[in-house]
Design an enzyme around this catalytic site. Structure first.
Site, PDB file in Angstrom:
ATOM      1  N   CYS A   2      69.365 -89.874 -15.913  1.00 20.22           N
ATOM      2  CA  CYS A   2      69.172 -90.419 -14.618  1.00 20.22           C
ATOM      3  C   CYS A   2      70.454 -91.079 -14.271  1.00 20.22           C
ATOM      4  O   CYS A   2      71.448 -91.183 -14.912  1.00 20.22           O
ATOM      5  CB  CYS A   2      68.250 -91.675 -14.892  1.00 20.22           C
ATOM      6  SG  CYS A   2      66.650 -91.222 -15.317  1.00 20.22           S
ATOM      7  N   ARG A  27      74.240 -85.548 -15.407  1.00 18.50           N
ATOM      8  CA  ARG A  27      73.669 -86.372 -16.304  1.00 18.50           C
ATOM      9  C   ARG A  27      72.429 -85.707 -16.494  1.00 18.50           C
ATOM     10  O   ARG A  27      71.576 -86.174 -17.500  1.00 18.50           O
ATOM     11  CB  ARG A  27      73.590 -87.782 -15.856  1.00 18.50           C
ATOM     12  CG  ARG A  27      74.899 -88.562 -15.576  1.00 18.50           C
ATOM     13  CD  ARG A  27      74.872 -89.823 -15.093  1.00 18.50           C
ATOM     14  NE  ARG A  27      73.927 -90.860 -15.854  1.00 18.50           N
ATOM     15  CZ  ARG A  27      74.467 -91.777 -16.501  1.00 18.50           C
ATOM     16  NH1 ARG A  27      75.950 -91.662 -17.007  1.00 18.50           N
ATOM     17  NH2 ARG A  27      73.578 -92.531 -17.560  1.00 18.50           N
ATOM     18  N   TRP A  75      65.355 -88.409 -14.471  1.00 20.18           N
ATOM     19  CA  TRP A  75      64.883 -87.488 -15.393  1.00 20.18           C
ATOM     20  C   TRP A  75      63.534 -87.751 -15.838  1.00 20.18           C
ATOM     21  O   TRP A  75      63.460 -89.047 -16.410  1.00 20.18           O
ATOM     22  CB  TRP A  75      65.818 -87.509 -16.680  1.00 20.18           C
ATOM     23  CG  TRP A  75      65.717 -86.394 -17.587  1.00 20.18           C
ATOM     24  CD1 TRP A  75      66.331 -85.150 -17.545  1.00 20.18           C
ATOM     25  CD2 TRP A  75      65.283 -86.806 -18.895  1.00 20.18           C
ATOM     26  NE1 TRP A  75      65.847 -84.553 -18.917  1.00 20.18           N
ATOM     27  CE2 TRP A  75      65.351 -85.575 -19.627  1.00 20.18           C
ATOM     28  CE3 TRP A  75      64.649 -88.004 -19.525  1.00 20.18           C
ATOM     29  CZ2 TRP A  75      65.061 -85.480 -20.963  1.00 20.18           C
ATOM     30  CZ3 TRP A  75      64.284 -87.788 -20.924  1.00 20.18           C
ATOM     31  CH2 TRP A  75      64.565 -86.585 -21.638  1.00 20.18           C
ATOM     32  N   ASN A 100      67.161 -97.000 -14.579  1.00 17.09           N
ATOM     33  CA  ASN A 100      67.267 -96.161 -15.476  1.00 17.09           C
ATOM     34  C   ASN A 100      66.762 -96.748 -16.933  1.00 17.09           C
ATOM     35  O   ASN A 100      67.000 -98.075 -16.973  1.00 17.09           O
ATOM     36  CB  ASN A 100      68.921 -95.870 -15.781  1.00 17.09           C
ATOM     37  CG  ASN A 100      69.449 -95.113 -14.887  1.00 17.09           C
ATOM     38  OD1 ASN A 100      68.752 -94.452 -13.972  1.00 17.09           O
ATOM     39  ND2 ASN A 100      70.698 -94.835 -14.944  1.00 17.09           N
ATOM     40  N   GLY A 101      66.403 -96.113 -17.914  1.00 14.74           N
ATOM     41  CA  GLY A 101      65.873 -96.787 -19.192  1.00 14.74           C
ATOM     42  C   GLY A 101      64.358 -96.490 -19.197  1.00 14.74           C
ATOM     43  O   GLY A 101      63.685 -95.901 -18.622  1.00 14.74           O
ATOM     44  N   GLU A 484      75.704 -76.261 -35.025  1.00 12.02           N
ATOM     45  CA  GLU A 484      76.210 -76.345 -33.564  1.00 12.02           C
ATOM     46  C   GLU A 484      76.235 -75.258 -32.679  1.00 12.02           C
ATOM     47  O   GLU A 484      75.762 -75.149 -31.358  1.00 12.02           O
ATOM     48  CB  GLU A 484      77.550 -76.938 -33.546  1.00 12.02           C
ATOM     49  CG  GLU A 484      78.470 -77.120 -32.256  1.00 12.02           C
ATOM     50  CD  GLU A 484      77.682 -78.065 -31.135  1.00 12.02           C
ATOM     51  OE1 GLU A 484      78.343 -78.275 -29.923  1.00 12.02           O
ATOM     52  OE2 GLU A 484      76.874 -78.800 -31.602  1.00 12.02           O
ATOM     53  N   LYS A 488      73.719 -74.837 -29.434  1.00 16.80           N
ATOM     54  CA  LYS A 488      74.510 -74.429 -28.018  1.00 16.80           C
ATOM     55  C   LYS A 488      73.670 -73.150 -27.518  1.00 16.80           C
ATOM     56  O   LYS A 488      73.395 -73.086 -26.318  1.00 16.80           O
ATOM     57  CB  LYS A 488      75.929 -73.960 -28.287  1.00 16.80           C
ATOM     58  CG  LYS A 488      76.813 -75.094 -28.467  1.00 16.80           C
ATOM     59  CD  LYS A 488      76.904 -75.872 -27.191  1.00 16.80           C
ATOM     60  CE  LYS A 488      77.713 -77.298 -27.333  1.00 16.80           C
ATOM     61  NZ  LYS A 488      76.624 -78.206 -27.898  1.00 16.80           N
ATOM     62  N   GLU A 491      70.114 -74.606 -26.285  1.00 16.77           N
ATOM     63  CA  GLU A 491      70.356 -75.554 -25.230  1.00 16.77           C
ATOM     64  C   GLU A 491      70.325 -74.869 -23.769  1.00 16.77           C
ATOM     65  O   GLU A 491      69.717 -75.146 -22.809  1.00 16.77           O
ATOM     66  CB  GLU A 491      71.587 -76.510 -25.447  1.00 16.77           C
ATOM     67  CG  GLU A 491      71.326 -77.701 -26.256  1.00 16.77           C
ATOM     68  CD  GLU A 491      72.591 -78.320 -26.081  1.00 16.77           C
ATOM     69  OE1 GLU A 491      72.652 -79.454 -26.043  1.00 16.77           O
ATOM     70  OE2 GLU A 491      73.873 -77.909 -26.449  1.00 16.77           O
ATOM     71  N   HIS A 507      65.766 -68.450 -49.811  1.00 17.17           N
ATOM     72  CA  HIS A 507      64.583 -69.558 -49.913  1.00 17.17           C
ATOM     73  C   HIS A 507      63.564 -69.596 -48.895  1.00 17.17           C
ATOM     74  O   HIS A 507      63.032 -70.510 -48.600  1.00 17.17           O
ATOM     75  CB  HIS A 507      65.379 -70.749 -50.494  1.00 17.17           C
ATOM     76  CG  HIS A 507      66.112 -70.701 -51.543  1.00 17.17           C
ATOM     77  ND1 HIS A 507      65.442 -70.335 -52.857  1.00 17.17           N
ATOM     78  CD2 HIS A 507      67.456 -70.936 -51.796  1.00 17.17           C
ATOM     79  CE1 HIS A 507      66.558 -70.336 -54.050  1.00 17.17           C
ATOM     80  NE2 HIS A 507      67.520 -70.547 -53.190  1.00 17.17           N
ATOM     81  N   LYS A 606      72.806 -85.407 -19.846  1.00 22.86           N
ATOM     82  CA  LYS A 606      73.943 -85.654 -20.669  1.00 22.86           C
ATOM     83  C   LYS A 606      74.292 -86.768 -21.109  1.00 22.86           C
ATOM     84  O   LYS A 606      74.475 -87.027 -22.475  1.00 22.86           O
ATOM     85  CB  LYS A 606      75.203 -85.434 -19.416  1.00 22.86           C
ATOM     86  CG  LYS A 606      76.568 -85.684 -20.067  1.00 22.86           C
ATOM     87  CD  LYS A 606      76.950 -84.396 -20.906  1.00 22.86           C
ATOM     88  CE  LYS A 606      78.098 -84.524 -21.284  1.00 22.86           C
ATOM     89  NZ  LYS A 606      78.648 -83.376 -21.940  1.00 22.86           N
TER      90      LYS A 606
END
Length: 611
Positions: A2, A27, A75, A100-101, A484, A488, A491, A507, A606
């Site tokens: 947001c 964001r 968002w 926001n929040g 990572e 990526k 994402e 395993h 973001k």
């Protein structure tokens, strides 16, 4: 996630609001809107699902103008992605709010307000704020006092901005747990959730603190703290450049930021290289004293920053011999832990506003753990301000949602911390110190070498473009880099990817391996290389296709079903940083071939300011 922008002045602020929202697109969001106070003293609003450009088109077609206005990119959390759920929200045509929040007690407040006769047009928690402020304004309170009363009844995290038809030329804003700043202009003032939104108008900013409520006109800013005392907050001059927010010759911000890593690493290393030494002073004036008290370390982080912490564990234990734990921030404060007042709490956050990490830090401090250090890329953000020590990375603005240069600069900062602890504890000789500094000095050049492998990696990406799953393997300190790499890829390309320590393959994960499951292996020329080769044989024997990132001095040969790209020579303990580059490039080019939105992947944001 947001974004908020607000402006008050003498000129038409609609272009300022639109540009500010465009700057905040990175964001993450799914709808956008602005509301202005018109010349006839009405609140006029435009909202649209999708990109800011669609909302901008509506504003232009409706000839929207106003000298006071607020805007928002949303968002979705409470309620779906619809225009009725988009911000700003309005109460009875008199109050407009952006937020926001998360308001945790919104259900309780909604029921209360409905009983008072308020009708809700959205499913959001934000509309509660608008009606609550309106309720208090109707009790003959000023707009400022109405906001102060309302926020006292809200549970959760929020940054809000409010305008009212009864107070033309005035914005009221409040912060609790989510970032909000004031931009100071000449005869005009601004508010935003991120400094990038106001850079075209001003570089002078005030960062609000938790509990602050601000009363803003074009000529004056008044700030009241949590105790309702009028306070002065420090004015900062932002050194963020508009050029850093532009694409330049690159196709995407992610591509730009991947290629900016040699410079970002150089900038972050500058103080170490200039002094030719590891010094506690890098972490703050108190660092030498604090470090002497430390007997163990707890790292708290989320997402990519969590993987940086996992990598740092190998360095902190292997080089500095400090017992180190790494925890996901969102999990830490919801379990009973054993506090240790001599444990250093390290928080890692690119934005410095990650709510999970901020709340975890507060929880640690509430347990009496006051030895705190923040690793962060954003000056004066919340987490560094709440920490005793801080080391700012110097990655520069990172616009792409998928972190790249922020991650590698975090790794450099954490290695520096490990070496500094080792030196202070008498575990690093002068010769070893110089060897580490020499390796750091050559690191940006090695990263550039890895970037030059992009054409080969682009070819590899073709093998992933029609796949739905992928597996990443690594051992030792390269296992977090495998994690990572998998993150990526999932994402930005939406290919389901998982990572495992290569020794764990037999395993369970080996059951997944077939010709349709590409397996990416990080195989540096270190002590575990022969073990990794054995794990690769397990994949080949099941018909799996291997994509191996090896060092130039590794003894690897490409063959049927085994593809090899050689990164520079093995760079010792800094190898995880170097091997991050190829997995970033692989994800980027696979996403290009998939046709996804590389910089703004679906459902992601973001700066994550909700729990």
């Amino acid at each position: 996630m947001c974004g908020i922008i607000g402006a008050v002045g003498a000129r038409n602020m609609v272009p300022v609001l639109v540009e500010g929202l465009s700057r905040l697109e990175y964001r993450g969001y799914d709808s956008a809107g602005i509301a202005v106070l018109s010349e006839d003293n009405r609140i006029r609003r435009v909202r649209a699902v999708g990109r800011v450009a669609e909302m901008q088109g509506k504003a232009q077609s409706e000839n929207l103008t106003g000298t006071l206005g607020i805007g928002h990119t949303r968002w979705a959390t409470h309620g779906g992605v619809t225009e009725s759920n988009a911000h700003p929200h309005i109460s009875r045509g008199e109050i407009a709010v952006v937020h926001n929040g998360i308001i945790e007690n919104h259900d309780e407040q909604r029921q209360r307000l409905q009983a008072m006769g308020y009708e809700f047009e959205s499913q959001t928690d934000t509309e509660v704020i608008a009606h609550l402020i309106h309720h208090y304004l109707a009790q003959d309170l000023s707009l400022l006092d109405a906001v102060k009363h309302a926020v006292k009844e809200l549970t959760g995290a929020f940054a809000i901005s409010v305008l009212s038809i009864h107070y033309p030329g005035r914005m009221i804003c409040a912060r609790q747990g989510c970032p909000l700043l004031i931009g100071l202009g000449e005869g005009e003032n601004f508010i935003a959730s991120d400094v990038s939104a106001v850079l075209s108008a001003t570089r002078n900013v005030i960062y609000l603190e938790d509990g602050d409520v601000a009363d803003i006109t074009k000529d004056q800013v008044r700030i009241f703290d949590a105790a309702d005392q009028l306070v002065e907050r420090t004015v900062h001059r932002s050194d963020l450049s508009l050029a850093s927010l532009e694409l330049g010759p690159y196709a995407h911000f992610m591509q730009k930021e991947i290629h900016e890593q040699p410079r970002a690493l150089t900038d972050t290393l500058e103080a170490i290289i200039d002094d030719n030494a590891f010094s506690p002073a890098l972490f703050g004036a108190e660092a030498a004293t604090v470090f002497n008290e430390v007997d163990s370390i707890l790292i708290l982080a989320a997402g990519t920053s969590y993987y940086a912490g996992l990598t740092a564990k190998y360095w902190l234990e292997g080089i500095a011999q400090l017992p180190t734990s790494v925890e996901i921030a969102s999990e830490y404060r919801y379990r009973k832990s054993v506090p240790n007042p001599r444990q250093l709490i390290i928080t890692i956050s690119q934005s410095g506003e990650t709510l999970d990490t901020m709340e975890a830090l507060k929880h640690a401090k509430s347990l009496g753990q006051h030895l705190t250090l923040a690793i962060c890329n954003v000056q004066e953000s919340a987490i560094p301000r709440a920490s005793r020590l801080v080391l700012y990375t110097r990655a520069g603005a990172e616009i792409g949602v998928a972190s790249t240069k922020a991650f590698t600069t975090q790794l450099v900062a954490l290695f520096t911390l490990a070496a500094t602890f080792a030196k202070q504890r008498g575990l690093l000789s002068q010769q070893e110190e110089q060897a580490y500094i020499d390796e750091l000095r050559h690191l940006p050049g090695s990263v550039q070498y890895a970037l030059n492998l992009e054409p080969q990696i682009r070819e590899w990406a073709k093998a992933f473009s029609n796949k739905y799953h992928a597996l990443f393997l690594g051992r030792g300190m390269h296992y977090p880099i495998a994690l990572e790499g998998a993150l990526k890829l999932k994402e930005i390309s939406y290919i389901h990817a998982e990572a495992y320590p290569a020794g764990e393959l037999k395993h369970g994960p080996l059951a997944l391996v077939d010709k349709n499951m590409p397996v990416v292996v990080i195989a540096p020329n270190d002590a575990l290389l022969e073990k990794v080769k054995s794990n690769m044989q397990e994949v080949s024997a099941r018909g799996g296709e291997l994509f191996v990132f090896a060092d130039a001095d590794s003894n690897f040969t490409a063959s049927e079903g085994v593809h090899v790209i050689r990164t520079p020579r093995h760079v010792g303990v800094l190898s995880p940083i170097l091997h991050t580059i190829p997995v970033q490039l692989l994800a980027y080019h696979a996403a290009l071939l998939k046709g996804t939105d590389v910089d703004k992947p679906r459902n992601l944001a973001k700066s994550v300011t909700v729990e």
